[in-house]
Design an enzyme around this catalytic site. Structure first.
Site, PDB file in Angstrom:
ATOM      1  N   CYS A  50       0.821  -1.210   0.000  1.00 28.84           N
ATOM      2  CA  CYS A  50       0.000   0.000   0.000  1.00 28.84           C
ATOM      3  C   CYS A  50       0.857   1.263   0.000  1.00 28.84           C
ATOM      4  O   CYS A  50       0.386   2.332  -0.380  1.00 28.84           O
ATOM      5  CB  CYS A  50      -0.942   0.004   1.209  1.00 28.84           C
ATOM      6  SG  CYS A  50      -0.119  -0.099   2.798  1.00 28.84           S
ATOM      7  N   SER A 106       9.185   2.475   6.694  1.00 31.18           N
ATOM      8  CA  SER A 106       7.726   2.398   6.647  1.00 31.18           C
ATOM      9  C   SER A 106       7.071   3.617   7.287  1.00 31.18           C
ATOM     10  O   SER A 106       7.697   4.347   8.056  1.00 31.18           O
ATOM     11  CB  SER A 106       7.239   1.139   7.387  1.00 31.18           C
ATOM     12  OG  SER A 106       7.747  -0.022   6.794  1.00 31.18           O
ATOM     13  N   GLU A 111       7.283  -1.558  11.762  1.00 31.17           N
ATOM     14  CA  GLU A 111       6.123  -2.461  11.603  1.00 31.17           C
ATOM     15  C   GLU A 111       6.563  -3.799  11.021  1.00 31.17           C
ATOM     16  O   GLU A 111       7.529  -3.888  10.266  1.00 31.17           O
ATOM     17  CB  GLU A 111       5.062  -1.795  10.712  1.00 31.17           C
ATOM     18  CG  GLU A 111       5.580  -1.318   9.363  1.00 31.17           C
ATOM     19  CD  GLU A 111       4.962  -2.081   8.210  1.00 31.17           C
ATOM     20  OE1 GLU A 111       4.346  -3.112   8.472  1.00 31.17           O
ATOM     21  OE2 GLU A 111       5.125  -1.637   7.064  1.00 31.17           O
ATOM     22  N   GLN A 113       4.504  -6.059   9.307  1.00 34.53           N
ATOM     23  CA  GLN A 113       3.781  -6.546   8.129  1.00 34.53           C
ATOM     24  C   GLN A 113       4.637  -6.506   6.872  1.00 34.53           C
ATOM     25  O   GLN A 113       4.551  -7.378   6.010  1.00 34.53           O
ATOM     26  CB  GLN A 113       2.506  -5.731   7.916  1.00 34.53           C
ATOM     27  CG  GLN A 113       1.623  -6.280   6.799  1.00 34.53           C
ATOM     28  CD  GLN A 113       0.358  -5.448   6.594  1.00 34.53           C
ATOM     29  OE1 GLN A 113       0.224  -4.369   7.145  1.00 34.53           O
ATOM     30  NE2 GLN A 113      -0.565  -5.965   5.814  1.00 34.53           N
TER      31      GLN A 113
END
Length: 419
Positions: A50, A106, A111, A113
């Protein structure tokens, strides 16, 4: 091994641009095969999330790789994006790759993910057949470094993410969430995390939209009712919040549907919609519907930045881990790069030795087998002693391409280091 990390991310590219350049798994495989098959690259991996779409590339020519990826970005998005695309060659590119895998680049510092996404990118390149030995090593070392960053520093201990950010925004806009009706669209990792946080905050009633095993499991876990999207207008009087986070390439929530929801609500009520997906789930024009507040990932990113002070204290230690890992990788890549040159040097010496020995023997009186063996061992020993210092020099300075090139030219072995 010329290496290049190139692409665009949330640092420069706004959400609409990232959305346009986002690639699903089939598109990634197709793109990698096109780049390696037709652009002369030796290896390529694509990470598309994303917040970024970028390529990690190995090639014999940095300029060739930059031109190839530049043409590719233009192909998938003809609108001008050149000023948004970065290219990090060599050590800078390796450091960037390791920082990305470790969550240091990030929106949510540290993070976890992105590491799972990074591993998936590696697997897709293997599936596409576009990963060479050097790039495979880079990817594996990046994953190992990310794990070391997480275990040896405190950068991931403070819970900060899109779920927490969604909760902060919801409280800012709606106040106490006790008794606030909410619908969760999508049951992936972000949607599930947000749903659980809303449950903990007392939001009720809760609904999970869309069917499927994950949706059913989530609904059961948080005590929510499973619904279809076309039921939303009928539930509108009980809703104040919509959280959408699917992996759909198409819009999931239209302006028309959200307007129908608003018309079924009290005119004085407000409807907060949090779009946590890329590509976005909610039709952007929904923001123009009276009484609707639509916020996307870029807005949530601003909220997250205010919550990262605890993690920032651990950044220097994490960056030091990355720097040390890049040093180790460069040394390892250098040693690997020296092997073909050492092999070529030994082979050349052996070819010369055998040729000169044969020429000498042809001019001498017939020798016994013992005499021939003695002469053979003698010439082997001479060749070994002559090669000792060049080989030791190569091993000592394996990571230095200029010195390797110097030996290539000195011994007439140009190109041997690229085999």
């Amino acid at each position: 091994m010329p290496f290049l990390a190139t692409g665009l991310s949330h640092h420069l590219a706004p959400l609409p641009v990232r959305e346009r350049l986002h690639l699903d798994e089939s598109q990634i495989v197709e793109s990698l095969r096109a780049l390696v098959g037709h652009a002369g690259l030796t290896g390529a991996v694509c990470l598309s999330t994303c917040n970024r779409t970028e390529f990690y590339i190995t090639t014999r020519d940095d300029r060739q790789s930059e031109q190839a990826t530049s043409r590719f970005f233009h192909y998938i998005s003809p609108a001008p994006t050149t000023e948004l695309v970065y290219s990090h060659p060599g050590r800078v590119g390796l450091r960037h790759t390791f920082r990305v895998a470790s969550g240091l680049d990030s929106v949510v510092l540290g993070e976890a993910q992105v590491l799972a996404q990074f591993k998936r990118a590696h697997r897709l390149a293997q599936q596409a057949g576009t990963i060479d030995a050097e790039l495979d090593l880079v990817m594996r070392r990046a994953v190992e470094t990310a794990k070391r960053v997480r275990t040896s520093t405190g950068i991931s201990r403070q819970a900060v993410g899109y779920g927490q950010a969604a909760l902060v925004v919801a409280k800012e806009r709606l106040g106490d969430l006790e008794g606030v009706g909410a619908v969760i669209v999508g049951a992936g990792s972000v949607g599930s995390a947000t749903a659980r946080l809303l449950k903990r905050a007392g939001a009720a009633p809760l609904y999970v939209a869309r069917r499927g095993h994950k949706a059913e499991m989530l609904a059961q876990a948080i005590g929510a009712e499973l619904i279809d999207l076309d039921q939303l207008p009928g539930l509108a009087p009980r809703l104040q919040m919509v959280v959408s986070s699917t992996s759909s390439e198409e819009r999931v929530l239209s302006r028309k549907l959200m307007k129908a929801v608003r018309l079924a609500q009290n005119p004085d009520d407000r409807l907060l919609i949090l779009d946590l997906a890329v590509p976005r789930d909610v039709e952007p024009a929904t923001d123009q519907v009276d009484g609707v507040t639509l916020l996307d990932l870029d807005r949530l990113g601003e909220v997250i930045q205010h919550s990262l002070s605890q993690r920032e204290r651990h950044r220097p230690a994490a960056e030091a881990v990355v720097e040390e890992a890049v040093d180790e990788l460069e040394r390892e890549l250098g040693r690997r790069a020296a092997v073909p040159l050492i092999t070529a040097l030994v082979d050349r010496a052996e070819l010369v030795r055998q040729g000169e020995l044969a020429r000498t023997l042809s001019r001498m009186r017939p020798l016994s087998e013992e005499e021939r063996a003695h002469l053979d061992r003698l010439t082997q020993a001479i060749a070994a002693k002559l090669l000792h210092h060049p080989i030791a020099f190569l091993r000592q300075h394996a990571e230095d391409p200029e010195r390797r090139q110097l030996l290539e030219e000195a011994f007439g072995l140009e190109g041997a280091g690229e085999e």
